[in-house]
Design a protein around this motif. Sequence first.
Motif, mmCIF file in Angstrom:
data_model
loop_
_atom_site.group_PDB
_atom_site.id
_atom_site.type_symbol
_atom_site.label_atom_id
_atom_site.label_comp_id
_atom_site.label_asym_id
_atom_site.label_seq_id
_atom_site.Cartn_x
_atom_site.Cartn_y
_atom_site.Cartn_z
ATOM 1 N N GLY A 78 3.844 -0.443 -10.128
ATOM 2 C CA GLY A 78 4.776 0.110 -11.102
ATOM 3 C C GLY A 78 5.864 0.971 -10.502
ATOM 4 O O GLY A 78 6.825 1.336 -11.185
ATOM 5 N N ILE A 79 5.744 1.324 -9.230
ATOM 6 C CA ILE A 79 6.750 2.139 -8.547
ATOM 7 C C ILE A 79 7.811 1.220 -7.970
ATOM 8 O O ILE A 79 7.526 0.364 -7.130
ATOM 9 C CB ILE A 79 6.099 2.983 -7.440
ATOM 10 C CG1 ILE A 79 5.078 3.953 -8.056
ATOM 11 C CG2 ILE A 79 7.158 3.740 -6.643
ATOM 12 C CD1 ILE A 79 4.116 4.541 -7.050
ATOM 13 N N SER A 98 1.134 -2.815 -0.215
ATOM 14 C CA SER A 98 0.532 -2.721 -1.551
ATOM 15 C C SER A 98 -0.865 -3.313 -1.512
ATOM 16 O O SER A 98 -1.256 -3.968 -0.529
ATOM 17 C CB SER A 98 1.377 -3.505 -2.555
ATOM 18 O OG SER A 98 1.288 -4.899 -2.273
ATOM 19 N N GLY A 99 -1.605 -3.102 -2.597
ATOM 20 C CA GLY A 99 -2.907 -3.720 -2.701
ATOM 21 C C GLY A 99 -2.826 -5.234 -2.643
ATOM 22 O O GLY A 99 -3.671 -5.897 -2.012
ATOM 23 N N THR A 100 -1.817 -5.799 -3.278
ATOM 24 C CA THR A 100 -1.635 -7.256 -3.254
ATOM 25 C C THR A 100 -1.404 -7.753 -1.831
ATOM 26 O O THR A 100 -2.044 -8.711 -1.373
ATOM 27 C CB THR A 100 -0.452 -7.658 -4.145
ATOM 28 O OG1 THR A 100 -0.717 -7.256 -5.493
ATOM 29 C CG2 THR A 100 -0.221 -9.161 -4.105
ATOM 30 N N ALA A 101 -0.497 -7.089 -1.114
ATOM 31 C CA ALA A 101 -0.194 -7.511 0.256
ATOM 32 C C ALA A 101 -1.410 -7.348 1.165
ATOM 33 O O ALA A 101 -1.673 -8.204 2.022
ATOM 34 C CB ALA A 101 0.986 -6.696 0.795
ATOM 35 N N SER A 170 3.040 -10.129 -11.131
ATOM 36 C CA SER A 170 4.226 -9.681 -11.844
ATOM 37 C C SER A 170 5.439 -9.791 -10.929
ATOM 38 O O SER A 170 5.307 -10.052 -9.721
ATOM 39 C CB SER A 170 4.049 -8.224 -12.301
ATOM 40 O OG SER A 170 4.162 -7.350 -11.190
ATOM 41 N N SER A 171 6.606 -9.544 -11.487
ATOM 42 C CA SER A 171 7.820 -9.562 -10.666
ATOM 43 C C SER A 171 7.795 -8.451 -9.628
ATOM 44 O O SER A 171 8.526 -8.503 -8.637
ATOM 45 C CB SER A 171 9.054 -9.406 -11.560
ATOM 46 O OG SER A 171 8.970 -8.203 -12.317
ATOM 47 N N PHE A 172 6.949 -7.422 -9.842
ATOM 48 C CA PHE A 172 6.806 -6.350 -8.858
ATOM 49 C C PHE A 172 6.003 -6.808 -7.642
ATOM 50 O O PHE A 172 6.034 -6.150 -6.597
ATOM 51 C CB PHE A 172 6.067 -5.150 -9.465
ATOM 52 C CG PHE A 172 6.585 -4.663 -10.783
ATOM 53 C CD1 PHE A 172 7.884 -4.928 -11.201
ATOM 54 C CD2 PHE A 172 5.767 -3.930 -11.622
ATOM 55 C CE1 PHE A 172 8.349 -4.472 -12.431
ATOM 56 C CE2 PHE A 172 6.222 -3.462 -12.836
ATOM 57 C CZ PHE A 172 7.516 -3.731 -13.250
ATOM 58 N N GLN A 173 5.258 -7.905 -7.787
ATOM 59 C CA GLN A 173 4.279 -8.307 -6.770
ATOM 60 C C GLN A 173 4.599 -9.611 -6.055
ATOM 61 O O GLN A 173 3.976 -9.915 -5.042
ATOM 62 C CB GLN A 173 2.897 -8.440 -7.424
ATOM 63 C CG GLN A 173 2.376 -7.152 -8.051
ATOM 64 C CD GLN A 173 1.164 -7.393 -8.929
ATOM 65 O OE1 GLN A 173 1.168 -8.290 -9.764
ATOM 66 N NE2 GLN A 173 0.119 -6.610 -8.731
ATOM 67 N N ASP A 205 13.739 -11.491 -7.256
ATOM 68 C CA ASP A 205 12.392 -11.016 -6.961
ATOM 69 C C ASP A 205 11.339 -11.941 -7.550
ATOM 70 O O ASP A 205 10.319 -12.232 -6.920
ATOM 71 C CB ASP A 205 12.203 -9.597 -7.498
ATOM 72 C CG ASP A 205 12.926 -8.557 -6.659
ATOM 73 O OD1 ASP A 205 13.255 -8.854 -5.501
ATOM 74 O OD2 ASP A 205 13.167 -7.449 -7.160
ATOM 75 N N LYS A 206 11.558 -12.406 -8.764
ATOM 76 C CA LYS A 206 10.598 -13.300 -9.397
ATOM 77 C C LYS A 206 10.432 -14.576 -8.576
ATOM 78 O O LYS A 206 9.316 -15.091 -8.393
ATOM 79 C CB LYS A 206 11.074 -13.631 -10.809
ATOM 80 C CG LYS A 206 9.992 -14.093 -11.759
ATOM 81 C CD LYS A 206 9.090 -12.949 -12.145
ATOM 82 C CE LYS A 206 8.246 -13.261 -13.352
ATOM 83 N NZ LYS A 206 7.218 -12.216 -13.580
#
Length: 463
Positions: A78-79, A98-101, A170-173, A205-206
């Motif tokens: 979210g940041i 990030s956690g995803t990465a 999400s588009s953030f990830q 980004d998406k």
Amino acid sequence: MRIAELVGRRVAIWGFGREGRAAIHAVRQRCPDQRFTLFCAAAEVDAARAFDPALEVVAGEPDAATLSRFDVVVKSPGISAYKPALLAALAQGTQFTSGTALWFGENPDAHVIAVTGTKGKSTTSALIAHLTRALGVRTALAGNIGLPLLELPDRQAVSQPAELWVIELSSFQTGEAGPLELGVITSLYEEHLDWHGSRERYVVDKLRLADVSRQLLVNGLQPALLERTQKHPHRLLFGQPAGWHVADGFIRRGTQEVFPVEQLAAPGLHNALNACAALAALAAVGMDAMAAAPALAHFRPLPHRLQPLGERDGWHWVNDSISTTPLATLAALESLHGHAVTVLVGGHDRGLDWTPFVEAMRSSPAHAIVCMGSNGGRIETALRAAGVACPIMHVADLAGAVAEAKVCTPDGGVILLSPGAPSFDQFKDYAERGRRFAALAGFDSASITGIEGLGIDGDVGKT
């Protein structure tokens, strides 16, 4: 990046939501004696210290100088990656992950289908997992859908690891994913402009998912999406007559009738299209989509996504609190075509363009429209200026909107919460908003539970 690469380095975790807690737990397991710093909100400090007493907990948002003191910062999704302080620290040599990465770094050989899209990504992800499990494939469902990847057990630590990972991003990830077998893009509209800064940056980004996907499956009904992905060397389409699509009341594969739309528990043409995406995804990775298709009859709709709550006081109530764009609200109304629908719209104002919604209401209005929340006045003004020919009300909050809807909706009509906006002006998140709507309607809000099927073969929440 792998977690082992954090050993001996100056590391901070930024964010103490569920993703942040999962990251703290994961890095602490691998680096039990290492010192970590956590940046979180002031209200979270006590909880953070209780969660991991060895953390150095700092209240408030870090500035560029503070971030620059760290070698690596593990950031919650979210940041925004475009915060000036973050960009300045990045220029000074701080790495952001990030956690995803980290999960992708730890699992480079995982068999992954990743799903993104402005709308439809959660339902499509859950459908893919539901259908693959129907074929006997041990499947993990996680990611943005409600279960951080780092909360899943390490593949080396379980006797029966997942054969397939279905991951919602999400588009953030999307820019944090590693190489994967199949990427799925369900739709592409305007969204999250406050995080990305502009529509074009959101689109870019998406579509980062395409860069890491060996095969890419996209919605063939969206010209802009087709144009932006046409150079992918292994692009597949759903929604078009040659493949998986919806026509004449059936989900079809080419000319073959596969499954009647009326037997889907999740209503609406867009959900039938989500089912097409899921079936096409199975076929793309070599599974028997035709054999899996009958399992669509047993798929339960996700909470807060066109969720029928039932009948109360003579009205039918539908909870679509997950709707955070005007186009999602239009899709919800389309799914209820032919009914007298009072729709509740509005919420946190992040500057999205409501013109397509207003134009649609001018040509085919709902029975009534109740505008609420911080952008309710702006929506009401636009509707009245366009001469929309249905009752239009403006109220302060959700409670007032439900009260107005009860007054203006005829017996047998539908009261639909489909706000087209985030919930943050009144609620913590869309789920809290949906539960409050259910309670105001007279239903047991506690019965609206989380998403079924999360984890490996749906083990999250099992006793």
